[in-house]
Design an enzyme around this catalytic site. Structure first.
Site, PDB file in Angstrom:
ATOM      1  N   ASP A  93       2.002  -4.815   0.219  1.00  0.00           N
ATOM      2  CA  ASP A  93       1.740  -5.045   1.635  1.00  0.00           C
ATOM      3  C   ASP A  93       2.952  -5.606   2.376  1.00  0.00           C
ATOM      4  O   ASP A  93       2.815  -6.388   3.315  1.00  0.00           O
ATOM      5  CB  ASP A  93       0.529  -5.989   1.834  1.00  0.00           C
ATOM      6  CG  ASP A  93      -0.705  -5.447   1.146  1.00  0.00           C
ATOM      7  OD1 ASP A  93      -0.897  -4.223   1.154  1.00  0.00           O
ATOM      8  OD2 ASP A  93      -1.481  -6.258   0.604  1.00  0.00           O
ATOM      9  N   LYS A 135       5.648  -1.237   3.611  1.00  0.00           N
ATOM     10  CA  LYS A 135       6.291  -0.006   3.097  1.00  0.00           C
ATOM     11  C   LYS A 135       5.940   1.198   3.958  1.00  0.00           C
ATOM     12  O   LYS A 135       6.792   2.029   4.260  1.00  0.00           O
ATOM     13  CB  LYS A 135       5.832   0.265   1.639  1.00  0.00           C
ATOM     14  CG  LYS A 135       6.223  -0.817   0.665  1.00  0.00           C
ATOM     15  CD  LYS A 135       5.665  -0.545  -0.724  1.00  0.00           C
ATOM     16  CE  LYS A 135       4.157  -0.660  -0.790  1.00  0.00           C
ATOM     17  NZ  LYS A 135       3.638  -2.013  -0.599  1.00  0.00           N
ATOM     18  N   GLY A 181      -2.775   0.650   0.457  1.00  0.00           N
ATOM     19  CA  GLY A 181      -3.248   0.747   1.842  1.00  0.00           C
ATOM     20  C   GLY A 181      -2.049   0.594   2.733  1.00  0.00           C
ATOM     21  O   GLY A 181      -1.427  -0.459   2.769  1.00  0.00           O
ATOM     22  N   HIS A 182      -1.670   1.671   3.402  1.00  0.00           N
ATOM     23  CA  HIS A 182      -0.463   1.659   4.225  1.00  0.00           C
ATOM     24  C   HIS A 182      -0.845   1.913   5.677  1.00  0.00           C
ATOM     25  O   HIS A 182      -1.481   2.915   5.991  1.00  0.00           O
ATOM     26  CB  HIS A 182       0.522   2.723   3.728  1.00  0.00           C
ATOM     27  CG  HIS A 182       0.930   2.538   2.285  1.00  0.00           C
ATOM     28  ND1 HIS A 182       1.525   3.509   1.541  1.00  0.00           N
ATOM     29  CD2 HIS A 182       0.823   1.465   1.459  1.00  0.00           C
ATOM     30  CE1 HIS A 182       1.758   3.053   0.314  1.00  0.00           C
ATOM     31  NE2 HIS A 182       1.333   1.824   0.249  1.00  0.00           N
ATOM     32  N   GLN A 217       2.167  -0.550  -3.932  1.00  0.00           N
ATOM     33  CA  GLN A 217       2.140  -1.897  -4.513  1.00  0.00           C
ATOM     34  C   GLN A 217       3.523  -2.574  -4.389  1.00  0.00           C
ATOM     35  O   GLN A 217       4.265  -2.244  -3.494  1.00  0.00           O
ATOM     36  CB  GLN A 217       1.671  -1.863  -5.981  1.00  0.00           C
ATOM     37  CG  GLN A 217       0.180  -1.565  -6.147  1.00  0.00           C
ATOM     38  CD  GLN A 217      -0.142  -0.088  -6.102  1.00  0.00           C
ATOM     39  OE1 GLN A 217       0.439   0.716  -6.813  1.00  0.00           O
ATOM     40  NE2 GLN A 217      -1.083   0.292  -5.266  1.00  0.00           N
TER      41      GLN A 217
END
Ligand code: GDP
Ligand code: IMO
Ligand code: MG
Length: 431
Positions: free
Chosen positions: A13, A16, A40-41, A225
């Site tokens: 988080d 990225k 989760g991006h 990650q």
């Protein structure tokens, strides 16, 4: 032509997604090489928010080839849903713009069930705090040589044999956890139903990527990650189940290690972590709360509150080494606006000794006390700054001190969630 790997240099988080989306303007191909839909991006483009889990963050640009490499574990049902949901937002995915490696192992519903059942059954200290998406069990099956892989969907006899092989193992495990045996026919029926939706994107990723590279195309490898969640170099056992560090970009797509020209480490200007595990600079006070609120630190996948703390230069210095980081992208500097003083962890104290790295034993990690140096904060806003000259002197000093302590230069600086609020210092694609 330069190929760039983007990796998280903390516990995930770091931002990225935003940086991959921004850099993908300069790239021809964007490839995921590990992890799954535990990622989760979040991308923000002219106020419009895109949330991605399994798809590479380059998809939103259009006109680029997005790739899911063999190092990923893929939930086919989730992928189809994700493709549908971004179609509604105006992004069309076709077999011309997405390729999935034929040797990618699948995440099946039984993996998620097992992941969640284990977490529920674990006592407090034994919980990992996973995303519950079946990542660990799916990687276990890959290494155990009992995965159903993308290519297996193409031949019914193979599919049946692969499913039976997997169930032999899973039914035994499930008995131990008090779960019902797997509904074999139901699982086969849903795999047969989803098969054409996935097979239309399937291809020899290793071959296509190597051809692209030879013809001078630029490849952007997108990590999920962060290096401290790496299965080998992270805070084991509180980690994810894949190699996250930059070397994985090669094995996770089928490129030689020489294909990587520049490693960009994404680094948040403070530290966060979701899930269990040691976190030396974690704050349980007002400062921690303020970082969480200003940084909107809630998990994209599970909605969990992220744990927050000061910047830990020891950890980032270490992850810059394990990933061979050439330059960092420092994100969320704006979240620190208005802090009177800011602290940076420069070492740890453990049993009377000063350490310049995080020890490998979980028990020792949990007992490390941070040694801090204090810096003056700034009252001006850095939010939305698009040039180095827009930054207050104290913010520049903070950035320079980070570079010094981690031994790595800043290549990019991010000052808000918006795509264009990004300062380019060194272009990673220029070789
Ligand atoms: P990822 O998993 O590394 O892609 O990061 P996430 O998307 O899970 O979390 C990063 C969050 O911070 C997202 O909500 C981004 O929109 C946001 N973000 C990214 N860069 C910045 C920045 O420079 N400033 C602020 N305030 N938010 C940012
Ligand atoms: P992105 O790509 C932050 C964490 C989970 C848990 C541990 C293991 O958005 O940075 P898993 O479901 O992978 O078995 O969970 O890893 N985790 C993440 N934390 N960002 C992520 O991805 C993460 N993916 C997994 O919270 O502690
Ligand atoms: Mg995330």
């Amino acid at each position: 032509m330069a190929n760039v790997v983007v990796v998280g240099a903390q516990w995930g988080d770091e931002g990225k997604g935003k940086i991959v989306d921004w850099l993908s303007e300069r790239a021809d191909v964007i490839a995921r090489f590990q992890g799954g839909h535990n990622a989760g991006h979040t991308l923000v483009i002219d106020g419009k928010v895109f949330k991605l889990n399994a798809l590479p963050s380059g998809v939103v640009r259009g006109g680029k080839l997005s790739v899911i490499g063999n190092g990923v574990v893929l939930d086919p049902w989730h992928l189809v849903k994700e493709i549908d949901s971004i179609r509604v937002q105006g992004v069309e995915i076709t077999p011309e713009t997405l390729m999935i490696a034929e040797n990618t192992p699948l995440i099946l519903p039984i993996h998620g069930e097992l992941d969640r059942a284990r977490e529920e059954a674990a006592s407090k200290g034994a919980k990992i705090g996973t995303t519950g998406r079946g990542i660990g069990p799916a990687y276990e099956d890959k290494v155990g040589r009992r995965s159903v892989r993308v290519a297996d969907l193409a031949d019914d006899a193979t599919l049946v044999a692969r499913v039976d092989r997997a169930l032999l193992h899973h039914d035994a495990l499930r008995r131990g956890l008090g779960l019902e045996p797997v509904d074999r026919d139901g699982l086969l029926a849903s795999l047969r139903e989803i098969a054409p939706e996935i097979l239309k994107y399937a291809g020899p990723v290793w071959k296509v990527l190597n051809e692209k590279r030879r013809s001078g195309k630029r490849i952007l490898f997108e990590g999920a990650q962060g290096a401290l969640l790496d299965i080998d170099f992270g805070t084991y056992p509180y980690v994810t189940s894949s190699n996250v560090i930059a070397g994985q970009a090669a094995t996770g797509t089928g490129m030689g290690p020489g294909a990587i020209d520049f490693v960009l480490g994404i680094v948040k200007a403070y530290t966060t972590r979701v899930g269990e595990g040691p976190f030396p600079t974690e704050l349980h006070d007002e400062d921690g709360q303020r970082l969480g609120e200003r940084g909107r630190e809630f998990g994209t996948v599970t909605g969990r509150k992220r744990r927050c703390g000061w910047f830990d230069a020891v950890l980032v210095r270490q992850t810059c080494v394990t990933s061979g980081v050439n330059g960092i992208s420092l994100t969320k500097l704006d979240v620190l606006d208005g802090f009177e003083t800011i602290r940076i962890c420069t070492g740890y104290e453990l049993d009377g000794a000063v350490l310049d790295h995080l020890p490998i034993a979980a028990e020792q990690q949990a007992r490390c006390t941070p040694i801090y140096e204090e810096m003056e904060g700034w009252t001006e806003s850095t939010e939305g700054a698009r040039s180095w000259n827009d930054l207050p002197g104290a913010a520049v000093k903070y950035v320079r001190r980070i570079e010094e302590l981690i031994g790595c230069p800043v290549a990019l600086l991010s000052t808000s969630p918006e795509r264009e609020d990004t300062i380019l210092v060194t272009d990673p694609f220029v070789d």
